[in-house]
Design an enzyme around this catalytic site. Structure first.
Site, PDB file in Angstrom:
ATOM      1  N   HIS A 100      40.888  10.596  17.503  1.00 21.59           N
ATOM      2  CA  HIS A 100      40.982   9.673  18.628  1.00 21.59           C
ATOM      3  C   HIS A 100      40.112  10.193  19.768  1.00 21.59           C
ATOM      4  CE1 HIS A 100      45.057   7.758  17.272  1.00 21.59           C
ATOM      5  NE2 HIS A 100      44.007   7.223  16.655  1.00 21.59           N
ATOM      6  N   ASP A 124      40.180  10.523  22.961  1.00 25.92           N
ATOM      7  CA  ASP A 124      40.619  11.436  24.022  1.00 25.92           C
ATOM      8  C   ASP A 124      40.681  12.884  23.561  1.00 25.92           C
ATOM      9  OD1 ASP A 124      42.765  10.367  22.444  1.00 25.92           O
ATOM     10  OD2 ASP A 124      44.227  11.151  23.856  1.00 25.92           O
ATOM     11  N   HIS A 125      40.538  13.114  22.257  1.00 28.28           N
ATOM     12  CA  HIS A 125      40.592  14.477  21.722  1.00 28.28           C
ATOM     13  C   HIS A 125      39.231  15.018  21.271  1.00 28.28           C
ATOM     14  CE1 HIS A 125      45.086  14.856  21.447  1.00 28.28           C
ATOM     15  NE2 HIS A 125      44.954  13.539  21.599  1.00 28.28           N
ATOM     16  N   HIS A 162      42.715  15.469  15.560  1.00 30.62           N
ATOM     17  CA  HIS A 162      42.429  14.160  14.968  1.00 30.62           C
ATOM     18  C   HIS A 162      41.267  13.537  15.741  1.00 30.62           C
ATOM     19  CE1 HIS A 162      45.124  13.307  18.314  1.00 30.62           C
ATOM     20  NE2 HIS A 162      44.862  12.001  18.238  1.00 30.62           N
TER      21      HIS A 162
END
Length: 312
Positions: free
Chosen positions: A77, A79-80, A75
């Site tokens: 977000h 942090d990814h 996804h």
């Protein structure tokens, strides 16, 4: 290195080596970087998520970014995904020539455009962006990659990689049927009939029963859900987010995440063989409680550390 651990699994036709490059949740800590997992298998290196700092973790893990063939994004977000622009730039600077394919849910084109707007409109190597949804997304003679929508506060995918394992070749049976030792063995094992002294020998005459290969499932960020239980069914290894302790279940529900107990229940109900917890919140300085409460539900549980390596 200080935080490298190895866990040995039963080895089948292929070795699938998993390296946890980052195991934190939304915030870095001294010991944990943003989420990213590298899989070396089938002659390829694949990346699942690419948080900030991933390329530095690749250096520590001694994994060449030039050999990464595919990146799978769960996804969008930060942090990814925030490690992707820098990783692509480094690949370009180092003269990459081979194709890289990036898979992700609907909205991937927005990420592609955002990276272009940062000043990287073109790269000197083939780069393909593929938006996907639930279902089979990569299928080869050696493995299959599937995706499944899970329940987070944004469109999020879980991924599985399953080895296609050939039936055992019954060598003595083949010899009894008059097949000479040599290239004909390989043809039959690969499903190709051969003619021996005017007789057609079929693969099914010299192959054992079907065998199930290793299966790796990665949850991405998710609340516990039936979809993931079905998707992870019979996994050799389930890697599941465990952002919160069970005592903070209300926070997990509020932010559409899972507790360690939630992850353990998914492993139990999906009949997975092993569970590794990741995406650990930095609020917890001592992770023993996280591990302990998960093991009460599913004994064969471990917690990931940055740069931990696993083979299956």
């Amino acid at each position: 290195m200080k935080y490298i651990f190895k866990i040995q699994y039963k080895i089948s036709d292929y070795i699938m080596e998993i390296t946890f490059l980052g195991t934190s949740s939304a915030v870095h800590s001294y010991k944990r970087s943003h989420p990213s997992i590298a899989l070396k298998a089938f002659g390829e290196t694949m990346l699942f998520d690419c948080g900030e700092g991933t390329q530095r973790q690749l250096i520590y893990a001694k994994i060449s970014p030039m050999k990464i063939s595919k990146i799978f994004i769960t996804h969008f977000h930060g942090d990814h995904i925030l490690g992707i622009p820098g990783l692509l730039q480094s690949m370009n600077f180092r003269g990459r020539e081979t194709k890289l394919t990036i898979y992700g849910p609907k909205g991937l084109d927005n990420l592609q455009q955002a990276i272009a707007n940062l000043g990287f409109p073109n790269f000197d190597f083939p780069l393909e962006w593929i938006e996907i949804d639930s279902g089979t997304i990569v299928e080869t003679e050696e493995y299959v990659v599937k995706a499944q929508r899970v329940k987070h506060n944004t469109l999020t995918l879980a991924y599985s990689v399953e080895e296609i394992k050939k039936p055992r070749f019954l060598r003595e049976k083949a010899i009894e049927l008059g097949v000479p030792v040599g290239p004909a063995f390989g043809k039959l094992h690969n499903g190709v009939p051969v003619e021996i002294n005017g007789n057609i020998i079929k693969p099914e005459q010299v192959l054992g029963p079907p065998r199930k290969g290793n299966k790796l499932t990665y949850s991405g960020d998710t609340m516990p859900c039936e979809e993931l239980i079905d998707f992870a069914r019979d996994s050799t290894l389930l890697i599941h987010e465990s952002t919160y302790k069970d005592e903070d279940k209300d926070k997990a529900e509020l932010h559409s995440h899972s507790t360690s107990v939630d992850a353990a229940n998914i492993a139990l109900y999906s009949n997975s063989k092993e569970l590794i917890l990741t995406h650990i919140s930095t609020r917890y300085k001592d992770i023993k409680d996280l591990l302990g409460e998960a093991k009460e539900v599913f004994e064969n549980t471990k917690i990931a550390e940055d740069l931990m390596k696993v083979e299956l």
